[in-house]
Motif scaffolding. Structure first.
Motif, PDB file in Angstrom:
ATOM      1  N   PHE A   1      -0.927 -29.412   9.914  1.00  0.00           N
ATOM      2  CA  PHE A   1      -0.460 -29.559  11.026  1.00  0.00           C
ATOM      3  C   PHE A   1       1.098 -28.983  11.159  1.00  0.00           C
ATOM      4  CE2 PHE A   1      -4.329 -32.077  11.003  1.00  0.00           C
ATOM      5  CZ  PHE A   1      -4.988 -31.489  12.183  1.00  0.00           C
ATOM      6  N   PHE A   2       1.402 -28.058  11.816  1.00  0.00           N
ATOM      7  CA  PHE A   2       2.672 -27.601  11.885  1.00  0.00           C
ATOM      8  C   PHE A   2       3.411 -27.651  10.458  1.00  0.00           C
ATOM      9  CE2 PHE A   2       2.493 -31.509  14.458  1.00  0.00           C
ATOM     10  CZ  PHE A   2       3.327 -32.574  13.824  1.00  0.00           C
ATOM     11  N   PRO A   3       2.777 -27.252   9.477  1.00  0.00           N
ATOM     12  CA  PRO A   3       3.198 -27.764   8.173  1.00  0.00           C
ATOM     13  C   PRO A   3       4.432 -26.678   7.736  1.00  0.00           C
ATOM     14  CG  PRO A   3       1.448 -25.948   8.014  1.00  0.00           C
ATOM     15  CD  PRO A   3       1.719 -26.499   9.510  1.00  0.00           C
ATOM     16  N   VAL A   4       5.140 -27.221   6.847  1.00  0.00           N
ATOM     17  CA  VAL A   4       6.163 -26.610   5.858  1.00  0.00           C
ATOM     18  C   VAL A   4       5.155 -26.070   4.782  1.00  0.00           C
ATOM     19  CG1 VAL A   4       7.908 -27.084   4.040  1.00  0.00           C
ATOM     20  CG2 VAL A   4       7.970 -28.316   6.317  1.00  0.00           C
TER      21      VAL A   4
ATOM     22  N   SER B   1       3.934 -31.616   8.968  1.00  0.00           N
ATOM     23  CA  SER B   1       5.217 -30.986   8.657  1.00  0.00           C
ATOM     24  C   SER B   1       5.554 -30.992   7.092  1.00  0.00           C
ATOM     25  CB  SER B   1       6.238 -31.988   9.351  1.00  0.00           C
ATOM     26  OG  SER B   1       7.701 -31.555   9.368  1.00  0.00           O
ATOM     27  N   ALA B   2       6.522 -31.863   6.672  1.00  0.00           N
ATOM     28  CA  ALA B   2       6.718 -31.608   5.314  1.00  0.00           C
ATOM     29  C   ALA B   2       5.525 -32.349   4.513  1.00  0.00           C
ATOM     30  CB  ALA B   2       8.055 -32.431   4.908  1.00  0.00           C
ATOM     31  N   GLY B   3       4.918 -33.301   5.195  1.00  0.00           N
ATOM     32  CA  GLY B   3       3.575 -34.128   4.568  1.00  0.00           C
ATOM     33  C   GLY B   3       2.622 -32.696   4.396  1.00  0.00           C
ATOM     34  N   GLY B   4       2.725 -31.794   5.224  1.00  0.00           N
ATOM     35  CA  GLY B   4       1.655 -30.378   5.234  1.00  0.00           C
ATOM     36  C   GLY B   4       1.942 -29.574   3.985  1.00  0.00           C
ATOM     37  N   HIS B   5       3.037 -29.661   3.335  1.00  0.00           N
ATOM     38  CA  HIS B   5       3.377 -29.059   2.272  1.00  0.00           C
ATOM     39  C   HIS B   5       2.854 -29.647   0.857  1.00  0.00           C
ATOM     40  CE1 HIS B   5       6.135 -27.890  -1.367  1.00  0.00           C
ATOM     41  NE2 HIS B   5       6.114 -26.669  -0.796  1.00  0.00           N
TER      42      HIS B   5
ATOM     43  N   ILE C   1      -0.667 -37.608   5.228  1.00  0.00           N
ATOM     44  CA  ILE C   1       0.325 -37.430   4.485  1.00  0.00           C
ATOM     45  C   ILE C   1       1.385 -37.355   5.526  1.00  0.00           C
ATOM     46  CG2 ILE C   1       1.720 -36.329   2.864  1.00  0.00           C
ATOM     47  CD1 ILE C   1      -0.832 -35.734   1.088  1.00  0.00           C
ATOM     48  N   PRO C   2       2.255 -38.061   6.085  1.00  0.00           N
ATOM     49  CA  PRO C   2       3.051 -37.933   7.044  1.00  0.00           C
ATOM     50  C   PRO C   2       4.344 -36.903   6.743  1.00  0.00           C
ATOM     51  CG  PRO C   2       3.449 -40.168   6.336  1.00  0.00           C
ATOM     52  CD  PRO C   2       2.322 -39.456   5.383  1.00  0.00           C
TER      53      PRO C   2
ATOM     54  N   SER D   1      13.855 -29.015   4.446  1.00  0.00           N
ATOM     55  CA  SER D   1      12.894 -29.172   3.342  1.00  0.00           C
ATOM     56  C   SER D   1      13.301 -28.381   2.133  1.00  0.00           C
ATOM     57  CB  SER D   1      11.689 -28.808   3.778  1.00  0.00           C
ATOM     58  OG  SER D   1      10.995 -29.670   4.812  1.00  0.00           O
ATOM     59  N   LEU D   2      13.973 -27.269   2.325  1.00  0.00           N
ATOM     60  CA  LEU D   2      14.165 -26.459   0.843  1.00  0.00           C
ATOM     61  C   LEU D   2      15.109 -26.869   0.075  1.00  0.00           C
ATOM     62  CD1 LEU D   2      14.022 -23.844  -0.804  1.00  0.00           C
ATOM     63  CD2 LEU D   2      15.933 -22.744   1.204  1.00  0.00           C
ATOM     64  N   ALA D   3      16.494 -27.471   1.069  1.00  0.00           N
ATOM     65  CA  ALA D   3      17.425 -28.498   0.454  1.00  0.00           C
ATOM     66  C   ALA D   3      17.071 -29.728  -0.239  1.00  0.00           C
ATOM     67  CB  ALA D   3      18.582 -28.668   1.321  1.00  0.00           C
TER      68      ALA D   3
END
Length: 323
Positions: free
Chosen positions: A207-210, A170-174, A92-93, A222-224
């Motif tokens: 990996f370096f996840p949100v 990153s955001a895919g980590g969320h 998940i990118p 990402s929050l916005a």
């Protein structure tokens, strides 16, 4: 690139078990194949008015280095190995929920995984600010659908449905973290036989996840995109992966760099602490330097340490055959 089409043997072996699920099985000589996640329109799109776009991440750069904006037709790409080890990985990118940094032709990570025998999948997903009825759950809907499609076709693809790892960046980590922790929560109404299957990954890599949407460590972009302007504390907590870690969460691997200038490394620390509190098997690697890519995220880079660490973790938890 080819569209996934079932061969005669695939249809004979899978028609009864999978009903009207889109066909994922294909001839082994096909390198990369793509299938829509949903057989028709994605759920909850009545108020969506955006137009999907595909852009180069760097103007004039590599034509395979693309990003999708305003995704309306999410899809799943598959790369089959020459010799399967019986396991699968769903990638998940990221993209900060403003876009999805993905290519229909795949990339270095899925190529590396396929070279090791994994059947590698890469997911493109819808973005929450585009008007989908599910709002912040729209990407999770796509992730749940993706892992169900993989399980629905596991037998025909030579995959063990209990050896499916999800990796998020990153955001895919969320999205991956929520997929791993919300497996007991269906986010959409079933549409076919695939939707009777479990959405729980067998293992997860972040990996370096949100992770969190709470102050002070939320990633602002990402929050916005996920929750809009001035979301309530309740909405922030509901969308924070570390706030909802149940027993049964799959073993989880986390890797990040302390000098990440984009997503605060505290996101990884919060997730690790939440997993530990629930006694979930977890392993975390925090590197002194590496930024928001662990120093260049190519698994074949001889200086990259995370690939060997990840494989050791997956082997220990039965995702990689011993030997």
């Amino acid at each position: 690139m080819k569209v996934w089409k079932p061969g005669r043997r695939d249809l004979l072996g899978l028609a009864v078990a999978a009903g009207a699920v889109p066909a994922l099985a294909t001839a082994r000589e096909t390198a990369v194949e793509v299938v829509p996640l949903w057989p028709g329109e994605a759920p909850g799109g009545q108020d969506v008015r955006v137009t999907e776009e595909v852009v180069l991440r760097t103007p004039g750069g590599d034509p395979n280095d693309t990003a999708f904006l305003h995704v309306t037709r999410p899809w799943l790409m598959m790369r089959r190995p020459a010799v399967s080890n019986g396991a699968a990985v769903l990638i998940i990118p990221g993209g900060g929920f403003r876009r999805v940094a993905v290519s229909r032709s795949g990339g270095a990570i899925d190529q590396w995984l396929a070279s090791l025998g994994f059947t590698a999948f890469v997911m493109n997903y819808r973005l929450p600010a585009d008007g989908w009825a599910a709002g912040p759950d729209a990407p999770l809907q796509d992730a749940q659908r993706a892992i169900r499609l993989i399980r629905a076709r596991a037998a025909g693809l030579g995959i063990d449905p209990e050896r499916i790892t999800v990796l998020g960046f990153s955001a895919g980590g969320h999205v991956a973290a929520r997929l791993g922790t919300r497996f007991d929560h269906d986010t959409y109404a079933p549409i076919d036989e695939a939707d009777t299957l479990s959405t729980r990954p067998s293992a997860t890599g972040l990996f370096f996840p949100v992770v969190t949407m709470t102050a002070p460590h939320a990633h602002g972009g990402s929050l916005a995109e996920l929750l809009g302007v001035e979301p309530s504390d309740e909405a922030r907590r509901a969308a924070s992966a570390e706030q909802h870690v149940p027993p049964g969460t799959p073993p989880t691997f986390i890797a990040a760099a302390a000098d990440d200038p984009v997503v605060p490394v505290e996101n990884s620390l919060l997730m690790w602490s939440a997993l530990r509190a629930q006694k979930i098997p977890t392993e975390m690697h925090l590197f002194e330097v590496g930024g928001h890519s662990l120093g260049g995220f190519n698994p074949r880079d001889p200086d990259a340490l995370w690939p060997g660490l990840l494989l050791s973790f997956l082997k220990r938890h039965g995702m990689v055959p011993a030997g």
